[in-house]
Design a protein around this motif. Structure first.
Motif, PDB file in Angstrom:
ATOM      1  N   PHE A  29      53.551 -17.665 -57.841  1.00  0.00           N
ATOM      2  CA  PHE A  29      52.861 -18.176 -59.014  1.00  0.00           C
ATOM      3  C   PHE A  29      53.436 -19.517 -59.476  1.00  0.00           C
ATOM      4  O   PHE A  29      53.162 -19.946 -60.594  1.00  0.00           O
ATOM      5  N   SER A  30      54.239 -20.173 -58.623  1.00  0.00           N
ATOM      6  CA  SER A  30      54.894 -21.406 -59.059  1.00  0.00           C
ATOM      7  C   SER A  30      53.876 -22.499 -59.382  1.00  0.00           C
ATOM      8  O   SER A  30      54.048 -23.251 -60.352  1.00  0.00           O
ATOM      9  N   ALA A  31      52.812 -22.583 -58.590  1.00  0.00           N
ATOM     10  CA  ALA A  31      51.801 -23.609 -58.868  1.00  0.00           C
ATOM     11  C   ALA A  31      51.096 -23.354 -60.191  1.00  0.00           C
ATOM     12  O   ALA A  31      50.736 -24.298 -60.911  1.00  0.00           O
ATOM     13  N   ILE A  32      50.915 -22.083 -60.539  1.00  0.00           N
ATOM     14  CA  ILE A  32      50.295 -21.758 -61.822  1.00  0.00           C
ATOM     15  C   ILE A  32      51.248 -22.047 -62.970  1.00  0.00           C
ATOM     16  O   ILE A  32      50.847 -22.579 -64.013  1.00  0.00           O
ATOM     17  N   ASP A  33      52.530 -21.706 -62.787  1.00  0.00           N
ATOM     18  CA  ASP A  33      53.506 -21.944 -63.847  1.00  0.00           C
ATOM     19  C   ASP A  33      53.693 -23.430 -64.128  1.00  0.00           C
ATOM     20  O   ASP A  33      54.004 -23.816 -65.262  1.00  0.00           O
ATOM     21  N   GLU A  34      53.505 -24.265 -63.127  1.00  0.00           N
ATOM     22  CA  GLU A  34      53.678 -25.704 -63.330  1.00  0.00           C
ATOM     23  C   GLU A  34      52.590 -26.303 -64.203  1.00  0.00           C
ATOM     24  O   GLU A  34      52.742 -27.438 -64.683  1.00  0.00           O
ATOM     25  N   MET A  35      51.496 -25.576 -64.434  1.00  0.00           N
ATOM     26  CA  MET A  35      50.439 -26.072 -65.316  1.00  0.00           C
ATOM     27  C   MET A  35      50.764 -25.871 -66.788  1.00  0.00           C
ATOM     28  O   MET A  35      49.993 -26.280 -67.659  1.00  0.00           O
ATOM     29  N   ASP A  36      51.887 -25.247 -67.090  1.00  0.00           N
ATOM     30  CA  ASP A  36      52.279 -25.006 -68.472  1.00  0.00           C
ATOM     31  C   ASP A  36      52.421 -26.335 -69.205  1.00  0.00           C
ATOM     32  O   ASP A  36      53.177 -27.213 -68.785  1.00  0.00           O
ATOM     33  N   PRO A  37      51.700 -26.532 -70.317  1.00  0.00           N
ATOM     34  CA  PRO A  37      51.816 -27.810 -71.040  1.00  0.00           C
ATOM     35  C   PRO A  37      53.209 -28.053 -71.595  1.00  0.00           C
ATOM     36  O   PRO A  37      53.564 -29.204 -71.866  1.00  0.00           O
ATOM     37  N   ALA A  38      54.024 -27.015 -71.757  1.00  0.00           N
ATOM     38  CA  ALA A  38      55.384 -27.208 -72.254  1.00  0.00           C
ATOM     39  C   ALA A  38      56.262 -27.925 -71.253  1.00  0.00           C
ATOM     40  O   ALA A  38      57.313 -28.464 -71.617  1.00  0.00           O
ATOM     41  N   SER A  40      55.249 -30.522 -69.436  1.00  0.00           N
ATOM     42  CA  SER A  40      54.716 -31.861 -69.176  1.00  0.00           C
ATOM     43  C   SER A  40      55.731 -32.959 -69.458  1.00  0.00           C
ATOM     44  O   SER A  40      55.653 -34.040 -68.884  1.00  0.00           O
ATOM     45  N   SER A  41      56.699 -32.716 -70.336  1.00  0.00           N
ATOM     46  CA  SER A  41      57.696 -33.732 -70.689  1.00  0.00           C
ATOM     47  C   SER A  41      58.951 -33.646 -69.835  1.00  0.00           C
ATOM     48  O   SER A  41      59.960 -34.272 -70.168  1.00  0.00           O
ATOM     49  N   GLY A  42      58.920 -32.870 -68.753  1.00  0.00           N
ATOM     50  CA  GLY A  42      60.061 -32.775 -67.862  1.00  0.00           C
ATOM     51  C   GLY A  42      61.025 -31.651 -68.184  1.00  0.00           C
ATOM     52  O   GLY A  42      62.112 -31.588 -67.592  1.00  0.00           O
ATOM     53  N   GLN A  43      60.665 -30.752 -69.084  1.00  0.00           N
ATOM     54  CA  GLN A  43      61.540 -29.642 -69.430  1.00  0.00           C
ATOM     55  C   GLN A  43      61.513 -28.578 -68.339  1.00  0.00           C
ATOM     56  O   GLN A  43      60.556 -28.457 -67.582  1.00  0.00           O
ATOM     57  N   ARG A  44      62.579 -27.788 -68.289  1.00  0.00           N
ATOM     58  CA  ARG A  44      62.696 -26.686 -67.338  1.00  0.00           C
ATOM     59  C   ARG A  44      62.817 -25.374 -68.097  1.00  0.00           C
ATOM     60  O   ARG A  44      63.391 -25.324 -69.186  1.00  0.00           O
ATOM     61  N   VAL A  45      62.281 -24.320 -67.491  1.00  0.00           N
ATOM     62  CA  VAL A  45      62.331 -22.993 -68.103  1.00  0.00           C
ATOM     63  C   VAL A  45      63.674 -22.352 -67.769  1.00  0.00           C
ATOM     64  O   VAL A  45      63.997 -22.146 -66.595  1.00  0.00           O
ATOM     65  N   ALA A  46      64.455 -22.049 -68.798  1.00  0.00           N
ATOM     66  CA  ALA A  46      65.752 -21.397 -68.610  1.00  0.00           C
ATOM     67  C   ALA A  46      65.689 -19.904 -68.905  1.00  0.00           C
ATOM     68  O   ALA A  46      66.585 -19.158 -68.486  1.00  0.00           O
ATOM     69  N   TYR A  47      64.646 -19.455 -69.608  1.00  0.00           N
ATOM     70  CA  TYR A  47      64.549 -18.038 -69.987  1.00  0.00           C
ATOM     71  C   TYR A  47      63.105 -17.758 -70.345  1.00  0.00           C
ATOM     72  O   TYR A  47      62.446 -18.560 -71.021  1.00  0.00           O
ATOM     73  N   ASP A  48      62.591 -16.612 -69.905  1.00  0.00           N
ATOM     74  CA  ASP A  48      61.199 -16.248 -70.182  1.00  0.00           C
ATOM     75  C   ASP A  48      61.087 -14.730 -70.118  1.00  0.00           C
ATOM     76  O   ASP A  48      60.877 -14.158 -69.049  1.00  0.00           O
ATOM     77  N   ARG A  49      61.246 -14.061 -71.266  1.00  0.00           N
ATOM     78  CA  ARG A  49      61.191 -12.602 -71.317  1.00  0.00           C
ATOM     79  C   ARG A  49      60.611 -12.152 -72.658  1.00  0.00           C
ATOM     80  O   ARG A  49      60.607 -12.907 -73.637  1.00  0.00           O
ATOM     81  N   GLU A  50      60.142 -10.910 -72.676  1.00  0.00           N
ATOM     82  CA  GLU A  50      59.712 -10.296 -73.929  1.00  0.00           C
ATOM     83  C   GLU A  50      60.907  -9.607 -74.576  1.00  0.00           C
ATOM     84  O   GLU A  50      61.637  -8.866 -73.918  1.00  0.00           O
ATOM     85  N   VAL A  51      61.078  -9.844 -75.873  1.00  0.00           N
ATOM     86  CA  VAL A  51      62.213  -9.322 -76.620  1.00  0.00           C
ATOM     87  C   VAL A  51      61.667  -8.549 -77.824  1.00  0.00           C
ATOM     88  O   VAL A  51      60.737  -9.019 -78.487  1.00  0.00           O
ATOM     89  N   PRO A  52      62.210  -7.372 -78.131  1.00  0.00           N
ATOM     90  CA  PRO A  52      61.747  -6.643 -79.320  1.00  0.00           C
ATOM     91  C   PRO A  52      62.193  -7.346 -80.598  1.00  0.00           C
ATOM     92  O   PRO A  52      63.379  -7.539 -80.838  1.00  0.00           O
ATOM     93  N   PHE A  53      61.219  -7.738 -81.418  1.00  0.00           N
ATOM     94  CA  PHE A  53      61.469  -8.402 -82.687  1.00  0.00           C
ATOM     95  C   PHE A  53      60.990  -7.507 -83.823  1.00  0.00           C
ATOM     96  O   PHE A  53      60.034  -6.741 -83.668  1.00  0.00           O
TER      97      PHE A  53
END
Length: 280
Positions: A29-38, A40-53
């Motif tokens: 799914f890397s090609a799909i994840d690269e479409m994330d607008p977040a 677009s400014s060159g940022q990298r994803v360091a964490y992506d999980r669901e957390v109980p709030f």
């Protein structure tokens, strides 16, 4: 002389079959994840999980004080984005989204200069380069140990909110970290919702195509197995086995067992009650 019998050779060979099966069950799914607008400014994803709030809504009283309503437990997706190299980070951004509300989108952005002010007020003993790893450890603790590490998000009426990471020491609540968030602008929320919708459709199409490949492979290699898998959804014939007999010698009772849920089962409200003792 008798020729030695050659060992049976299966096709495809075991190593090739494993590679083929791994290719069928792996999704890229890397090609799909690269479409994330977040990103677009060159940022990298360091964490992506669901957390109980625990979500709370802050309301103002007539005297001008702020009251917090009883919170509700909800799974919030936390995405940590970093800009720059690990030792020379220029910005750390946190995005909060929810599957229950597509328009829920809150953002926290921190640079090295703003972090120094937070470091002084909250007595933090880490540098800005360690900030993402500290966030990851705290959020993972809220997932693994929900009874001792709590994440409370208080939503304000002005679009501002704050996330408190709290540790329950049995005899008191200790605030480990407080993070300020702000609700995103409408155009940012619109872009995020559009991306999530398109990404979901792309993932579904990719999985549907992979399912057709698996069906084609089974039809070629094992038609009987494919027919068996396709017939699992049909209603199975009733069992012909007689019902079990109750035996008075064993002290059994002929009355039916209690229904599921009549025992001492606890739901998520029990955890929410344990968080209710904290008032930020």
């Amino acid at each position: 002389t008798k020729m030695a019998a050659s060992p049976a050779v299966s096709w495809p060979p075991a190593e090739h079959a494993g590679d083929r099966m791994g290719a069928l069950t792996h999704f890229d799914f890397s090609a799909i994840d690269e479409m994330d607008p977040a990103l677009s400014s060159g940022q990298r994803v360091a964490y992506d999980r669901e957390v109980p709030f625990e979500l709370r809504v802050a309301s103002s009283t007539r005297a001008g004080d702020t009251e917090q309503e009883v919170g509700t437990l909800e799974a919030i997706k936390v995405k940590i984005l970093t800009l720059g190299e690990e030792e020379e980070l220029s910005r750390v951004q946190i995005e909060l989204t929810s599957e229950a509300d597509l328009f829920f989108h809150h953002v926290h952005s921190m640079d090295a200069r703003a972090f120094r002010a937070v470091q002084d007020t909250q007595k933090l003993m880490v540098d800005f380069a360690e900030y993402p790893s500290v966030l990851v450890r705290m959020l993972n603790a809220c997932i693994r140990e929900p009874h001792t590490h709590l994440a409370v998000l208080t939503l304000g009426a002005d679009g501002r909110s704050h996330l408190d990471i709290i540790q329950n020491l049995q005899y008191k609540f200790v605030e480990l970290l407080s993070i300020q968030f702000v609700e995103s602008a409408e155009d940012v929320i619109r872009q995020a919702v559009t991306y999530r919708y398109n990404a979901l459709r792309a993932r579904a199409a990719l999985m549907q195509a992979r399912l057709q490949d698996v069906n084609g492979l089974l039809k070629l290699k094992s038609p009987a197995l494919l027919a068996q898998l396709q017939g699992t959804g049909r209603a199975s014939p009733p069992s012909r086995m007689p019902p079990p007999r109750s035996s008075g010698r064993l002290g059994g009772s002929s009355s039916p067992p209690p229904a599921m849920g009549s025992g001492s089962y606890r739901d998520s409200s029990s955890r929410a009650g344990s968080i209710g003792g904290w008032r930020g």
